[in-house]
Every structure is written in structure tokens, then in C-alpha cells.
Scaffold this active site. Structure first.
Site, mmCIF file in Angstrom:
data_model
loop_
_atom_site.group_PDB
_atom_site.id
_atom_site.type_symbol
_atom_site.label_atom_id
_atom_site.label_comp_id
_atom_site.label_asym_id
_atom_site.label_seq_id
_atom_site.Cartn_x
_atom_site.Cartn_y
_atom_site.Cartn_z
ATOM 1 N N TYR A 77 -1.892 0.277 10.473
ATOM 2 C CA TYR A 77 -1.942 -0.231 9.104
ATOM 3 C C TYR A 77 -0.597 0.018 8.426
ATOM 4 O O TYR A 77 -0.054 -0.864 7.752
ATOM 5 C CB TYR A 77 -3.076 0.454 8.347
ATOM 6 C CG TYR A 77 -3.305 -0.089 6.950
ATOM 7 C CD1 TYR A 77 -3.894 -1.334 6.758
ATOM 8 C CD2 TYR A 77 -2.938 0.648 5.831
ATOM 9 C CE1 TYR A 77 -4.101 -1.833 5.484
ATOM 10 C CE2 TYR A 77 -3.138 0.160 4.556
ATOM 11 C CZ TYR A 77 -3.729 -1.087 4.389
ATOM 12 O OH TYR A 77 -3.930 -1.572 3.113
ATOM 13 N N SER B 202 0.843 -1.185 0.000
ATOM 14 C CA SER B 202 0.000 0.000 0.000
ATOM 15 C C SER B 202 0.882 1.241 0.000
ATOM 16 O O SER B 202 2.077 1.176 0.326
ATOM 17 C CB SER B 202 -0.888 0.005 1.255
ATOM 18 O OG SER B 202 -1.490 1.264 1.466
#
Length: 274
Positions: free
Chosen positions: A151, A138
Site C-alpha cells: 500500500y 495517504s
């Protein structure tokens, strides 16, 4: 026909990749956490005129991973040619607002679950002398954004672990790639925003983050699915694939002085008022 396993294949990027790869001639096996979701995936593939097989899997459960890989070995005649580690969990929130249980869940899914599945498919790929592993990272693995710390922690660790893996197994014929999407219009993004706590000292920052995201025009999951296909079909796949404007900007931002990045992020998220 080359076989590809895609974890977390019942929605968003995973579903788009499963249907797209099936349409391009791959033998696709998508994993699902429940029978209901598995049935919906196979039905969606059938509606598009293609076939996707579904296997039940919870990447946070070692026993489930072993059972799923054993079933996949039977379906593929020994083991898959490729693994796309796509299953993921996003729990947003400031460092102080995320519980230890939620932090563990993120790392268990986004890091340890990836490691489990990768470790289990490597022996068959090594025996075959070839294979592909694609890790879904990501933009959060490139730059740590406030309110998204756990995250980012998982994705930073995934980037590091994947670099190590790629270097360790390079002589085996197995190719490993990272895909780094920016903002993608998926259920994980919308659900992550919806779960942000309301009553906290960071409430104003959460509202600012929501407004920033709402003003963006995220890409659809098909953009990432096409990149997955590139990583699987390229004779010499790249080590990293960036998808979207945010991922490219994140790479550039790493060249800036940390103080500049800190000031900019704090201003954008109204953190100077916390």
C-alpha cells in the site's frame, strides 16, 4: 455549476465527499463498480435532498475507464471540471505474506487506475483552460510502515507521479493537489485489518498492529471530505493537504535519522521477536 467526478464514491471518503460537494452546489458524478452500489449512492443523495449521478467504473479495466469518461462527457457537456481520484484498495501484510496477485491488484487500483482516469480527463480540461485534479494519497505515502508495504509502495509512487504531473501541466490552468489522510474510520481500514493472515511468522506483529490501531481514535471520512472541498474551492489550492494527527507526525518523522525510525517501528510492532 461546476462538475466533479469522484471515483470510488459508494462508501467511506468517496461517499462523504460526493454528498458533501452536492450539498455545496457542485454537479457530482460518483463512480461505482456495480449497479447495486450506484443505486445506493443516488438514493443516499436523494434522502439528503441533493442529487448525485452515478456512473459504472472499474478503474483497473482500461475499457471501463474509457466508457465511463465518454458517459461523463455527455453528462457534463464535454468533460468534468474536476476529478477526485479516490478509489483505492488496501492489502496489508508483511512483504513475505503478500502474494504477487494481491500486490498487482493494489498497484493496479491505487496507481495505474489513477493514471488512466487522469489521462482521460486531461484533454477536456486543457481545452477549457482550467480544471482541478485531486489525488487521494495517504500517510502511507509519507512514511513506509511495516506490514503495509505494498500500500505504501503505491502511495509513494502516486506522490511522485502527481508531483511530476503538476509540474508538467502547470501552464495549462489545471491545478493538482494531493490529500494525505492519517487513520480514517472507513470500511477500507477495517477490512484491511480483517484480511491480515493468521498463520504466519508475523502473527504477533499483526496482533500488535491491531492493538495499536484499536487504541487510536480515527477521524471520520467527513474530515477528509471537507479537505477535498477546500482543494476544489481554494483560488490557489495547496499542493498537499494533511488530514489528521498521523499525517502531520509522519511529516515530522521524515526529519529523524532513519535508524531512529527503524528502531521505533520495530519495537512498536514487536518485530524484534520475529
Amino acid at each position: 455549476m461546476r462538475s466533479v467526478v469522484i471515483t470510488g464514491a459508494t462508501s467511506g471518503i468517496g461517499k462523504a465527499a460526493a454528498l458533501g460537494l452536492a450539498a455545496h452546489g457542485f454537479q457530482v458524478i460518483g463512480t461505482a463498480r456495480t449497479t447495486e452500489k450506484a443505486d445506493k449512492l443516488t438514493a443516499a443523495a436523494a434522502e439528503s435532498g441533493h442529487r448525485v449521478r452515478a456512473v459504472l467504473l472499474d478503474v483497473t479495466d482500461p475499457g471501463s475507464c474509457q466508457d465511463a469518461v465518454a458517459e461523463i462527457a455527455e453528462l457534463t457537456g464535454g468533460g468534468p471540471w474536476a476529478l477526485v481520484n479516490n478509489a483505492g484498495l488496501a492489502v496489508g501484510g508483511a512483504f513475505e505474506d503478500v502474494s504477487e496477485a494481491d500486490a498487482r491488484a493494489v498497484l493496479e487500483t491505487n496507481l495505474l487506475g489513477v493514471a488512466r482516469m487522469t489521462r482521460l480527463v486531461l484533454p477536456s480540461m486543457r481545452r477549457r483552460g482550467e480544471g482541478r485534479i485531486v489525488q487521494m494519497s495517504s500517510v502511507a505515502g509519507l512514511i513506509a510502515t511495516p506490514l503495509n508495504g505494498w500500500y505504501s509502495a503505491g502511495k509513494y509512487a502516486l506522490e511522485a507521479l502527481t508531483d511530476v504531473l503538476r509540474r508538467e501541466i502547470a501552464a495549462s490552468g489545471i491545478r493538482v493537489s494531493l490529500i494525505e489522510p492519517g487513520f480514517i474510520d472507513t470500511p477500507m481500514l477495517s477490512e484491511g485489518i480483517a484480511r491480515l493472515p493468521a498463520h504466519t511468522r508475523y502473527a504477533e506483529a499483526y496482533e500488535a498492529a491491531g492493538r495499536l490501531i484499536a487504541r487510536r481514535r480515527p477521524l471520520g471520512p467527513d474530515a477528509v471530505a471537507r479537505t477535498v472541498r477546500r482543494a476544489l474551492t481554494a483560488p490557489n489550492p495547496r499542493r498537499r493537504y494533511s488530514v489528521g494527527h498521523e499525517a502531520r507526525m509522519a511529516r515530522l518523522s521524515r526529519l529523524l535519522p532513519p535508524a531512529t525510525v527503524d528502531v521505533t517501528m520495530r519495537a512498536c510492532l514487536r518485530l524484534n521477536r520475529v
